[in-house]
Scaffold this active site. Structure first.
Site, mmCIF file in Angstrom:
data_model
loop_
_atom_site.group_PDB
_atom_site.id
_atom_site.type_symbol
_atom_site.label_atom_id
_atom_site.label_comp_id
_atom_site.label_asym_id
_atom_site.label_seq_id
_atom_site.Cartn_x
_atom_site.Cartn_y
_atom_site.Cartn_z
ATOM 1 N N GLU A 39 -54.986 20.817 -62.577
ATOM 2 C CA GLU A 39 -54.458 21.679 -63.771
ATOM 3 C C GLU A 39 -53.738 22.753 -63.291
ATOM 4 O O GLU A 39 -54.593 23.760 -62.884
ATOM 5 C CB GLU A 39 -55.286 21.727 -64.759
ATOM 6 C CG GLU A 39 -56.170 20.391 -65.446
ATOM 7 C CD GLU A 39 -57.002 20.559 -66.510
ATOM 8 O OE1 GLU A 39 -57.307 19.726 -67.128
ATOM 9 O OE2 GLU A 39 -57.174 21.998 -66.856
ATOM 10 N N CYS A 40 -52.472 22.889 -63.651
ATOM 11 C CA CYS A 40 -51.697 24.235 -63.512
ATOM 12 C C CYS A 40 -51.920 24.893 -62.042
ATOM 13 O O CYS A 40 -51.273 24.642 -60.902
ATOM 14 C CB CYS A 40 -52.011 25.229 -64.635
ATOM 15 S SG CYS A 40 -50.760 26.455 -64.967
ATOM 16 N N GLY A 41 -52.481 25.920 -62.147
ATOM 17 C CA GLY A 41 -53.089 26.736 -60.812
ATOM 18 C C GLY A 41 -53.381 25.633 -59.722
ATOM 19 O O GLY A 41 -53.129 25.800 -58.472
ATOM 20 N N PHE A 56 -52.879 22.536 -59.419
ATOM 21 C CA PHE A 56 -51.598 21.689 -59.165
ATOM 22 C C PHE A 56 -50.570 22.379 -58.157
ATOM 23 O O PHE A 56 -50.315 22.011 -57.077
ATOM 24 C CB PHE A 56 -50.839 21.459 -60.296
ATOM 25 C CG PHE A 56 -49.646 20.516 -60.134
ATOM 26 C CD1 PHE A 56 -49.681 19.342 -59.533
ATOM 27 C CD2 PHE A 56 -48.291 21.103 -60.750
ATOM 28 C CE1 PHE A 56 -48.444 18.596 -59.471
ATOM 29 C CE2 PHE A 56 -47.351 20.178 -60.618
ATOM 30 C CZ PHE A 56 -47.489 19.042 -59.777
ATOM 31 N N ILE A 57 -50.296 23.500 -58.454
ATOM 32 C CA ILE A 57 -49.790 24.491 -57.564
ATOM 33 C C ILE A 57 -50.427 24.599 -56.050
ATOM 34 O O ILE A 57 -49.406 24.283 -55.205
ATOM 35 C CB ILE A 57 -49.620 25.923 -58.145
ATOM 36 C CG1 ILE A 57 -48.777 26.117 -59.609
ATOM 37 C CG2 ILE A 57 -49.049 26.839 -57.007
ATOM 38 C CD1 ILE A 57 -48.849 27.616 -60.121
#
Length: 441
Positions: A328-330, A332-333
């Site tokens: 999720e979000c971070g 994913f980055i």
């Protein structure tokens, strides 16, 4: 169930309700009361402050994520405290799409039949605060506003303002909180700074609680909480099952955005959660059936993450061998080939073939439902990817605006959306089952 409770709310963000909520909870603990902490809405950071100060988990209550019956059940679950303090979100009546009361702090107050304490920031005002209070009280159809606290109020004029409000509006003013520069909490682009980044936080909090106790009638606040109506719920959180699989969960200064109810749900469904640090550890935990990489601030640890080649290689090898994983979000980055920040370009895991760059504004901000998995969540980020995926369709609740998002690798889900698992317990069950099928204990 009796469940003494109150909600700390305000007309807008930045009114000081976080500092006052923390001060109240600290003061209640010093009085020997058992306190439960909650946050209205999807925010991760305020609950971190509650956890840091109280030493107990703080939970989110969000009426977009869950219906009223489920929300009451989540509030009541294992709640045996002497008082529950719920911190509101944004302005009291601000809900979905900026035009609805749904999912607002007031909607939660009605759902929980919870008394509201209205925190009014008086900076730059004196008698005009009476008009602001009058406007909020006039919209309170359920008569839930049971008290007012005046923040940033000069002690010299407080008695006069208190008398004006109580005479005109018939709502008690429970006290005031003078300006406390040393108690301010700094902000950054995703909200408040993280509690571990603030030096002497507990010392500052204790000082704020001392001031709060001097100028606010805490015994009256306790009385208001004790007078809240009884509430009940038919919602049943899944009972604890036998542990059947181990799931590695990234948790450190780069990855720390997790809903406590998400983790509890996975554990109750049969997962043993094993926490590790992609920043500091050299490899993934042993004998795992799955991997969770949550949100956070990987951009502030980009160099450390990039230089920890041992961890990157461990993750790449495990995923290459079919390990199910969710990001999720971070998180994913972190799985991208490259991250571009203001400090430079950094090579990362390379599982997602693409790069992330920082933008000048929030990207796809707000609540969403992922229609394929029937699970609710939200997006809140300034970085964007050139490889967002197309496995799911994200749909906004008011406008029905849609876009494609997320990858589906090794049976997991990788993308920007933060998901709230109790919005669809069967999706959480699928996560545990997928990990169990990969590697059963």
């Amino acid at each position: 169930m009796k469940a003494p409770r109150l909600i700390m709310a305000a007309p807008r963000s930045g009114s000081g309700k976080t500092v006052l909520t923390i001060s109240l909870m600290t003061a209640l603990l010093k009085m020997g009361l058992k306190v439960s902490a909650f946050k209205c809405g999807p925010d991760y950071i305020d609950p971190m402050y509650h956890k840091k100060i109280l030493g107990i988990d703080s939970r989110n209550l969000d009426l977009f994520f869950t219906d009223e019956e489920t929300t009451r059940g989540l509030f009541l679950r294992n709640n045996t405290s002497g008082i529950s303090v719920i911190e509101g979100v944004m302005g009291l009546y601000d809900g979905l799409g900026g035009i609805s009361e749904n999912a607002s702090t007031y909607h939660l107050a009605k759902t929980l039949k919870a008394p509201v304490i209205l925190v009014l920031d008086t900076k730059g005002m004196s008698t005009s605060v009476v008009a602001e209070a009058a406007g909020f009280i006039s919209m309170d159809e359920e008569k839930l506003i049971r008290g007012i606290i005046l923040n940033n109020m000069n002690s010299g004029i407080f008695p006069g303002i208190k008398e004006l409000i109580e005479n005109k509006l018939k709502v008690p003013v429970l006290g005031h909180f003078p300006k406390q520069k040393e108690c301010d909490i700094s902000s950054r682009y995703l909200g408040l700074s993280l509690p571990d980044e603030i030096s002497n936080l507990k010392e500052k909090t204790n000082k704020a609680a001392e001031e709060f106790s001097k100028t606010v009638d805490i015994n009256k606040l306790i009385e208001i909480a004790n007078n809240a109506e009884e509430i009940n719920s038919s919602f049943d959180f899944p009972e604890k099952q036998k542990t059947a699989t181990r799931i590695a969960v990234a948790r450190d200064k780069a990855f720390n955005f997790y809903y406590r109810d998400n983790l509890d749900l996975l554990e109750n469904l049969g997962a043993e959660l094993v926490f590790f640090s992609p920043v500091h550890d050299k490899k993934l935990p042993e004998n795992i059936g799955g991997l969770l990489l949550g949100g956070g601030y990987p951009e502030f640890c980009a160099r450390e993450l990039s230089e920890n080649k041992s961890m990157i290689n461990s993750i790449k090898a495990a995923i290459g061998n079919g390990l199910p994983f969710w990001t999720e979000c971070g998180g994913f980055i972190y799985l991208h080939e490259e991250l571009e920040t203001k400090d430079g370009n950094f090579k990362l895991c390379g599982i997602i073939k693409g790069r992330c760059i920082q933008t000048e504004k929030l990207i796809r901000f707000g609540y969403i439902t992922l229609t394929e998995i029937k699970t609710k969540g939200h997006e809140f980020h300034y970085f964007d990817s050139d490889s967002n995926g197309d496995f799911c369709t994200a749909e906004k609740p008011m406008s029905q605006k849609q876009w494609k998002c997320c990858h589906n690798i090794n049976g997991g889900l990788q993308g920007y959306p933060h998901l709230y698992y109790p919005s669809n317990i069967e999706y959480a069950r699928k996560i545990v089952d997928t990990c169990r099928n990969y590697k059963e204990i």
